[in-house]
Design an enzyme around this catalytic site. Structure first.
Site, short mmCIF file in Angstrom:
data_model
loop_
_atom_site.label_atom_id
_atom_site.label_comp_id
_atom_site.label_asym_id
_atom_site.label_seq_id
_atom_site.Cartn_x
_atom_site.Cartn_y
_atom_site.Cartn_z
N GLU B 81 42.59 37.41 38.12
CA GLU B 81 42.12 38.39 37.15
C GLU B 81 43.30 39.29 36.76
O GLU B 81 43.12 40.41 36.30
CB GLU B 81 40.94 39.19 37.69
CG GLU B 81 41.13 39.80 39.06
CD GLU B 81 39.81 40.18 39.72
OE1 GLU B 81 39.28 41.24 39.39
OE2 GLU B 81 39.31 39.40 40.57
N CYS B 113 36.51 37.72 41.52
CA CYS B 113 36.89 37.30 42.89
C CYS B 113 36.23 35.98 43.32
O CYS B 113 36.44 35.53 44.45
CB CYS B 113 36.56 38.41 43.88
SG CYS B 113 37.41 39.94 43.53
N HIS B 240 34.12 36.91 51.35
CA HIS B 240 34.90 37.75 50.45
C HIS B 240 34.86 39.17 50.99
O HIS B 240 33.79 39.69 51.33
CB HIS B 240 34.31 37.68 49.04
CG HIS B 240 34.92 38.67 48.11
ND1 HIS B 240 36.28 38.78 47.94
CD2 HIS B 240 34.36 39.63 47.31
CE1 HIS B 240 36.53 39.75 47.07
NE2 HIS B 240 35.39 40.27 46.69
#
Lengths: 81, 412
Positions: B81, B113, B240
């Site tokens: 990103e 993500c 994550h």
């Protein structure tokens, strides 16, 4: 569930997760973050209240909650569905 | 057929600031450290960008391959990103500086993500299809942080760096359970990077989406995988990690939903090993779950084959829970990358040094026609790196084309 009953449960949970906050003095116009709750504590408060009210609403439904009065009104509405 | 991760490495910078020092410098409330659960934060130097991070993560993997195997990397995907151009991909630079074969598909993907996991699953599907037997795919998740004091408690949680994942039919690190996955995606404005100089985020909306998606992804996984049981199927969980405290909350939620009584003990046994590295680096964006996987392997250290679960979440949002098998060969393969040693060898920055670097890093992604960057200006930091290594550095821009060169860092 009535707003008063929801508010009672919410104050109970806030008292447990934020023990330094005087729950008798919580202003309904304030957001949970104004009580000093960090992002994890805010999530924990909402999950605990939902569990006690047996509400299974997705957490994403709480993304637009403006303040404690709004939270109480929303929980009252979804708990009677 | 076995398809999965043959090699895994993470590059997490050569400088870091202790999170308590950042809290003190910014005047943040130290009582919030407990729920943040972050210890140090990796900090980029002004000659680093998404390209250098990606190359520096993947180079040790590529260098360890013999030339014939290296030339079987037929797909290179960067997920980021932190794009450096609307058209030209980070992957094109990375392909050049890794010296990969020209018989290679090269592209960049974006879904906050989540993107690396999406790319990994698509690549595994391609490899499993057998269209090019013996082919390998290299997925590299790479990002830089744009947060500053305006981001408040997000600033200490954001890291910088990249994770490189080599995929193929010799999955020494993670034998992916093909077809065992659960996904959940919908549109939500929880965070975004509308311009190359700043992020926007709605913390509550993002946490709610992360947690809802975890529940829904695991429900979808359970529907697809006969006998899947959260309490017993997985020896470890890599998630994550925007900040380690969120992973602890997420585990607690899923554990309660699945009838685990002692959530703290379960967290310590199955999740905490995956947080060792992320809590010393900060959020790597789509590389975060793969830094967590490296941490899990390095700290769980399985001697027999065991199944692990992985949870990937990307704002916007898209999420996936999937699984694979790790064993003693995973420990050997990840251990060869010396990730923990490199983290320990980072130069510890003072708050004043950090603040000065942050100002110089702010325009890392802003397109400029021409610019010179001298990496040796930062010798005072580079000389304090504990392990000598060779890194790719950005040396400038000419005609909007980024220029790079190799430099040596660390005490010899």
């Amino acid at each position: 569930m009535t707003g008063a009953a929801v508010r009672r449960v919410l104050h109970e949970v806030i008292g447990e997760i934020l023990p330094t906050v005087d729950v008798d003095r919580i202003d309904g116009g304030r957001h949970l973050r104004d009580l000093g709750a960090d992002s994890i504590e805010r999530v924990e408060i909402i999950m605990a209240v939902c569990a006690r009210l047996r509400v299974t609403e997705p957490l994403a439904s709480f993304g637009d909650i403006r303040d404690i009065d709004h939270l109480v009104a929303f929980l009252s509405e979804v708990s009677t569905r | 057929m076995s398809i999965g991760v043959e090699a895994l490495n993470a590059y997490c910078g050569v400088a870091a600031i202790p999170v308590p020092a950042l809290f003190a410098g910014r005047g943040l409330d130290p009582e919030r450290l407990d729920n943040l659960m972050m210890r140090t934060k990796s900090v980029a130097l002004p000659f680093e960008d998404p390209v250098t991070h990606a190359v520096n993560a993947a180079k040790p993997i590529v260098d360890a391959l013999d030339p014939a195997d290296r030339d079987r990397i037929e797909l290179l995907v960067t997920s980021t990103e932190s794009g450096v151009d609307y058209s030209k991909s980070v992957a094109s630079y990375v392909h050049q500086h890794l010296g990969l074969s020209r018989r290679c598909r090269v592209l960049e993907v974006k879904q906050a993500c989540y993107a690396a996991t999406g790319a990994l699953q698509l690549a595994c599907g391609y490899l499993a299809a057998g269209l090019s037997p013996g082919a390998k795919a290299l997925v590299i998740a790479t990002d830089v942080s744009l947060v500053d004091e305006k981001s408040q408690y997000t600033e200490p949680a954001m890291g910088t760096g990249a994770a490189a994942v080599l995929l193929g039919d010799r999955p020494h690190v993670l034998d992916v359970d093909l077809g065992a996955f659960g996904v959940h995606s919908y549109e939500t404005p929880d965070s975004a990077r509308p311009a190359p100089t700043f992020d926007i985020a709605d913390a509550d909306r993002s946490l709610f989406a992360y947690l809802d998606c975890l529940t829904n992804c695991f429900a979808d996984y359970s529907a697809r995988v006969e006998g899947a049981d959260f309490a017993t199927t997985f020896a470890g969980l890599a998630m994550h990690t925007p900040f380690a405290g969120l992973v602890r909350a997420a585990h607690r939620k899923l554990a309660r939903e699945n009838g685990i009584a002692d959530t703290a003990a379960d967290f310590a046994a199955r999740v905490a090993p995956a947080l060792e590295y992320p809590s010393r680096v900060g959020n790597l964006c789509s590389g975060s779950v793969y830094l967590a996987l490296a941490s899990l392997v390095d700290h769980l250290r399985p001697t027999e084959p065991v199944r692990v679960g992985l949870y990937s979440y990307g704002s916007g949002c898209a999420a996936e829970f999937y699984s694979g098998v790790v064993d003693a060969s995973s420990v050997a393969a990840v251990g060869r990358m010396r990730i923990g040693e490199h983290l320990a060898a980072r130069c510890e920055l003072t708050f004043d040094e950090y603040r000065a670097l942050l100002a110089e890093n702010a325009d890392c992604l802003v397109p400029v026609a021409d610019r010179e960057i001298d990496p040796h200006r930062y010798a005072s930091v580079l000389d304090r790196v504990g392990l000598p290594r060779t890194l790719l550095a950005r040396t400038g821009v000419r005609g909007y084309h980024r220029r790079y060169d190799w430099i040596g860092v660390g005490a010899a």
